[in-house]
Design a protein around this motif. Structure first.
Motif, PDB file in Angstrom:
ATOM      1  N   GLY A 186      63.081  61.768  35.396  1.00 40.86           N
ATOM      2  CA  GLY A 186      62.885  63.197  35.603  1.00 40.86           C
ATOM      3  C   GLY A 186      62.558  63.635  37.012  1.00 40.86           C
ATOM      4  N   ILE A 187      62.817  62.793  38.014  1.00 36.32           N
ATOM      5  CA  ILE A 187      62.569  63.168  39.398  1.00 36.32           C
ATOM      6  C   ILE A 187      63.690  64.077  39.892  1.00 36.32           C
ATOM      7  CG2 ILE A 187      62.307  62.320  41.768  1.00 36.32           C
ATOM      8  CD1 ILE A 187      59.941  61.676  39.954  1.00 36.32           C
ATOM      9  N   GLY A 188      63.336  65.196  40.464  1.00 37.27           N
ATOM     10  CA  GLY A 188      64.331  66.114  40.984  1.00 37.27           C
ATOM     11  C   GLY A 188      65.032  65.554  42.211  1.00 37.27           C
ATOM     12  N   GLU A 189      66.285  65.960  42.418  1.00 30.08           N
ATOM     13  CA  GLU A 189      67.101  65.525  43.546  1.00 30.08           C
ATOM     14  C   GLU A 189      67.047  64.004  43.740  1.00 30.08           C
ATOM     15  OE1 GLU A 189      65.601  67.811  46.821  1.00 30.08           O
ATOM     16  OE2 GLU A 189      66.779  69.567  46.264  1.00 30.08           O
ATOM     17  N   PRO A 190      67.386  63.238  42.716  1.00 27.07           N
ATOM     18  CA  PRO A 190      67.237  61.776  42.778  1.00 27.07           C
ATOM     19  C   PRO A 190      68.089  61.124  43.858  1.00 27.07           C
ATOM     20  CG  PRO A 190      68.512  62.417  40.840  1.00 27.07           C
ATOM     21  CD  PRO A 190      67.932  63.672  41.402  1.00 27.07           C
ATOM     22  N   ARG A 191      69.324  61.610  44.042  1.00 24.63           N
ATOM     23  CA  ARG A 191      70.185  60.982  45.054  1.00 24.63           C
ATOM     24  C   ARG A 191      69.637  61.249  46.464  1.00 24.63           C
ATOM     25  NH1 ARG A 191      75.628  59.484  45.403  1.00 24.63           N
ATOM     26  NH2 ARG A 191      75.943  58.573  47.468  1.00 24.63           N
ATOM     27  N   SER A 192      69.194  62.461  46.712  1.00 22.35           N
ATOM     28  CA  SER A 192      68.636  62.801  48.013  1.00 22.35           C
ATOM     29  C   SER A 192      67.391  61.970  48.310  1.00 22.35           C
ATOM     30  CB  SER A 192      68.296  64.286  48.076  1.00 22.35           C
ATOM     31  OG  SER A 192      67.664  64.608  49.294  1.00 22.35           O
ATOM     32  N   ASN A 193      66.523  61.808  47.307  1.00 22.04           N
ATOM     33  CA  ASN A 193      65.320  60.987  47.487  1.00 22.04           C
ATOM     34  C   ASN A 193      65.673  59.536  47.766  1.00 22.04           C
ATOM     35  OD1 ASN A 193      62.644  62.465  47.034  1.00 22.04           O
ATOM     36  ND2 ASN A 193      63.887  63.265  45.353  1.00 22.04           N
ATOM     37  N   ALA A 194      66.636  59.003  47.017  1.00 19.14           N
ATOM     38  CA  ALA A 194      67.050  57.608  47.221  1.00 19.14           C
ATOM     39  C   ALA A 194      67.637  57.421  48.613  1.00 19.14           C
ATOM     40  CB  ALA A 194      68.049  57.198  46.142  1.00 19.14           C
ATOM     41  N   ASN A 195      68.454  58.379  49.047  1.00 17.73           N
ATOM     42  CA  ASN A 195      69.041  58.294  50.385  1.00 17.73           C
ATOM     43  C   ASN A 195      67.963  58.280  51.472  1.00 17.73           C
ATOM     44  OD1 ASN A 195      71.637  58.268  49.388  1.00 17.73           O
ATOM     45  ND2 ASN A 195      72.068  60.413  49.864  1.00 17.73           N
ATOM     46  N   LEU A 196      67.006  59.207  51.361  1.00 14.98           N
ATOM     47  CA  LEU A 196      65.945  59.289  52.369  1.00 14.98           C
ATOM     48  C   LEU A 196      65.125  57.998  52.432  1.00 14.98           C
ATOM     49  CD1 LEU A 196      64.640  62.934  51.831  1.00 14.98           C
ATOM     50  CD2 LEU A 196      65.676  62.014  53.915  1.00 14.98           C
ATOM     51  N   LEU A 197      64.778  57.471  51.276  1.00 18.91           N
ATOM     52  CA  LEU A 197      63.967  56.256  51.247  1.00 18.91           C
ATOM     53  C   LEU A 197      64.748  55.053  51.767  1.00 18.91           C
ATOM     54  CD1 LEU A 197      62.099  56.788  47.858  1.00 18.91           C
ATOM     55  CD2 LEU A 197      61.107  56.869  50.160  1.00 18.91           C
ATOM     56  N   LEU A 198      66.038  54.981  51.443  1.00 16.18           N
ATOM     57  CA  LEU A 198      66.838  53.852  51.920  1.00 16.18           C
ATOM     58  C   LEU A 198      67.045  53.940  53.430  1.00 16.18           C
ATOM     59  CD1 LEU A 198      68.142  51.301  50.986  1.00 16.18           C
ATOM     60  CD2 LEU A 198      70.198  52.582  50.378  1.00 16.18           C
ATOM     61  N   CYS A 199      67.267  55.148  53.934  1.00 13.13           N
ATOM     62  CA  CYS A 199      67.358  55.312  55.393  1.00 13.13           C
ATOM     63  C   CYS A 199      66.065  54.873  56.061  1.00 13.13           C
ATOM     64  CB  CYS A 199      67.652  56.771  55.732  1.00 13.13           C
ATOM     65  SG  CYS A 199      69.359  57.274  55.484  1.00 13.13           S
ATOM     66  N   HIS A 200      64.941  55.209  55.444  1.00 16.32           N
ATOM     67  CA  HIS A 200      63.643  54.843  56.003  1.00 16.32           C
ATOM     68  C   HIS A 200      63.472  53.322  56.047  1.00 16.32           C
ATOM     69  CE1 HIS A 200      59.366  54.798  56.787  1.00 16.32           C
ATOM     70  NE2 HIS A 200      59.172  54.104  55.683  1.00 16.32           N
ATOM     71  N   VAL A 201      63.795  52.652  54.946  1.00 15.50           N
ATOM     72  CA  VAL A 201      63.626  51.194  54.872  1.00 15.50           C
ATOM     73  C   VAL A 201      64.543  50.487  55.860  1.00 15.50           C
ATOM     74  CG1 VAL A 201      63.964  49.182  53.384  1.00 15.50           C
ATOM     75  CG2 VAL A 201      62.784  51.198  52.500  1.00 15.50           C
ATOM     76  N   LEU A 202      65.767  50.970  55.973  1.00 10.91           N
ATOM     77  CA  LEU A 202      66.749  50.329  56.845  1.00 10.91           C
ATOM     78  C   LEU A 202      66.638  50.775  58.301  1.00 10.91           C
ATOM     79  CD1 LEU A 202      69.855  50.609  54.483  1.00 10.91           C
ATOM     80  CD2 LEU A 202      68.593  48.515  55.023  1.00 10.91           C
ATOM     81  N   GLY A 203      65.909  51.873  58.542  1.00 18.55           N
ATOM     82  CA  GLY A 203      65.847  52.421  59.892  1.00 18.55           C
ATOM     83  C   GLY A 203      67.146  53.099  60.290  1.00 18.55           C
ATOM     84  N   PHE A 204      67.835  53.672  59.297  1.00 23.75           N
ATOM     85  CA  PHE A 204      69.147  54.274  59.511  1.00 23.75           C
ATOM     86  C   PHE A 204      69.055  55.793  59.582  1.00 23.75           C
ATOM     87  CE2 PHE A 204      72.174  50.915  57.419  1.00 23.75           C
ATOM     88  CZ  PHE A 204      71.859  50.034  58.446  1.00 23.75           C
ATOM     89  N   THR A 205      70.047  56.394  60.236  1.00 27.68           N
ATOM     90  CA  THR A 205      70.320  57.811  60.068  1.00 27.68           C
ATOM     91  C   THR A 205      71.205  57.953  58.832  1.00 27.68           C
ATOM     92  OG1 THR A 205      72.329  57.747  61.393  1.00 27.68           O
ATOM     93  CG2 THR A 205      70.257  58.158  62.573  1.00 27.68           C
ATOM     94  N   LYS A 206      71.433  59.197  58.403  1.00 22.73           N
ATOM     95  CA  LYS A 206      72.311  59.407  57.254  1.00 22.73           C
ATOM     96  C   LYS A 206      73.729  58.932  57.555  1.00 22.73           C
ATOM     97  CE  LYS A 206      69.717  63.268  55.281  1.00 22.73           C
ATOM     98  NZ  LYS A 206      69.728  64.719  54.928  1.00 22.73           N
TER      99      LYS A 206
END
Length: 389
Positions: free
Chosen positions: A29-49
């Motif tokens: 039930g987390i809102g905007e799940p894809r956006s959240n996953a993208n942000l967290l993965l960018c953070h872990v990898l040190g990536f831009t979008k």
């Protein structure tokens, strides 16, 4: 059956990891799940979008999976993504955020825009005349004060908060955006640190002055002659928003900003604060802006879980039964200042605009009191302006 955690398999690509996490978040039930996953993965990898898309089919580094899984578990529990990555955006700039401060909201940008426009009309920069003194009460992350200073480098900024931890985060953001030399940070309750008189009448006694001076923190203070003197940062307990330096390093960043406070014990007055910090009592304020705690106590249980369970209660609650208590108190404290500000801008909650506007009208100082609606059509801000000298 809802998946309870992300799982690693050899050869898993970055894209597969992102989609797996997005599915998990959607399932709980987390809102905007894809956006959240993208942000967290960018953070872990040190990536831009853009880099995330570029390497979408590359393998996910196995050594990063434990960190990735921990962040997804925390997000699945409802923790705001801004706290997980230690960053939120405001007025086109990244701001460090921790659980000590509220996450900056887009609607507050409208208050900043209104203040910028109003000040520019009263004191045009091209005229080379009066330099406005601006006070941000309840600064939190420093989003308002830092933005105003970055947008108008000539302004003299003071930013206050009751929380020492919040002031540390605000100071870190001032340093991040290279405006720490233009903002003085003050610890105190609403307008009390700036009052020229106390409620009983007269200036504060010597003991009270010492407390006020000891609570002033900042990279810059300005004396009567306009010369700047270096102040100090507050000492506060800092907890890394992502659980440790290996994931975020926020504690190190904030400690780095705090470090000068401990550099010179000889000229400090306790808490790492220098004795020459400017006394804000009696400051002649031209512009007051504030986003105080305005949520009625009875509304707390109905807030979104991300807000109710994770954002600092001190910054949310304090408005009493109707949420108006901070505005009532500031309405009483305004006449205790050395001068009434020519501009006052408040952010407020749903249904509070007319009441707050009436509080300012009752003072009888401003000839233009307007209500500003936010992106959702809610009356979100009150701006009071005195056009006459």
């Amino acid at each position: 059956m809802t998946q309870s955690e992300v799982t690693f398999r050899p050869g898993m690509t970055i894209g597969e990891a992102c989609l797996q996490a997005s599915s998990l978040l959607a399932g709980v039930g987390i809102g905007e799940p894809r956006s959240n996953a993208n942000l967290l993965l960018c953070h872990v990898l040190g990536f831009t979008k853009a880099e995330l898309l570029r390497d979408w089919y590359e393998p996910l580094p196995e050594q990063l999976f434990e960190t990735w899984a921990a962040l997804i578990a925390r997000k699945a529990a409802g923790e705001p993504v801004q706290y997980l990555i230690g960053e939120g955006w405001f007025y086109g700039r990244p701001f460090t955020v921790t659980p000590a401060v509220l996450i900056p909201r887009p609607e507050t940008e409208l208050l900043v825009e209104a203040v910028l426009e109003a000040v520019d009309k009263l004191w045009p920069a091209a005229g080379g005349g009066h330099v406005p003194t601006v006070v941000d009460v309840g600064t939190g992350s420093g989003a308002i004060a830092v933005t105003l200073s970055a947008e108008r480098p000539s302004w003299r900024l003071f930013a206050s908060d009751l929380s020492a931890d919040a002031l540390t985060v605000a100071g870190c953001n001032a340093a991040k955006h290279e405006v720490e030399g233009r903002i003085t940070f003050v610890q105190g309750d609403l307008l009390l640190p700036f009052a020229a008189v106390v409620e009983e009448g007269g200036r504060p006694g010597s003991d009270e002055v010492a407390v006020i001076q000891g609570a002033v923190v900042g990279r810059e203070t300005a004396g009567a002659d306009g010369e700047q003197a270096e102040g100090q940062a507050p000492t506060a307990a800092i907890q890394d928003a992502a659980g440790g330096p290996e994931t975020l390093g926020l504690a190190g960043k904030l400690a780095e900003w705090q470090a000068p406070a401990a550099a010179s014990d000889a000229d400090s007055t306790g808490g790492g604060l220098r004795a020459n910090a400017v006394d804000p009592a009696g400051l002649r304020i031209d512009v007051l802006v504030s986003n105080p705690p305005y949520i009625p106590a009875a509304d707390i249980p109905d807030l979104q879980p991300e807000v109710r369970d994770y954002e600092p209660r001190l910054a949310l609650v304090g408005g009493g039964d109707d949420g108006l208590e901070p505005y009532r108190r500031m309405a009483v404290q305004l006449p205790q200042l050395a001068q009434l500000p020519r501009i006052v801008g408040f952010e407020l909650g749903i249904g509070q605009a007319q009441d707050v506007a009436d509080l300012l009208r009752a003072i009888g100082h401003w000839d233009d009191i307007r209500i500003i609606t936010d992106y959702g059509g809610i009356d979100r801000h009150v701006l009071a302006i005195r056009h006459a000298e």
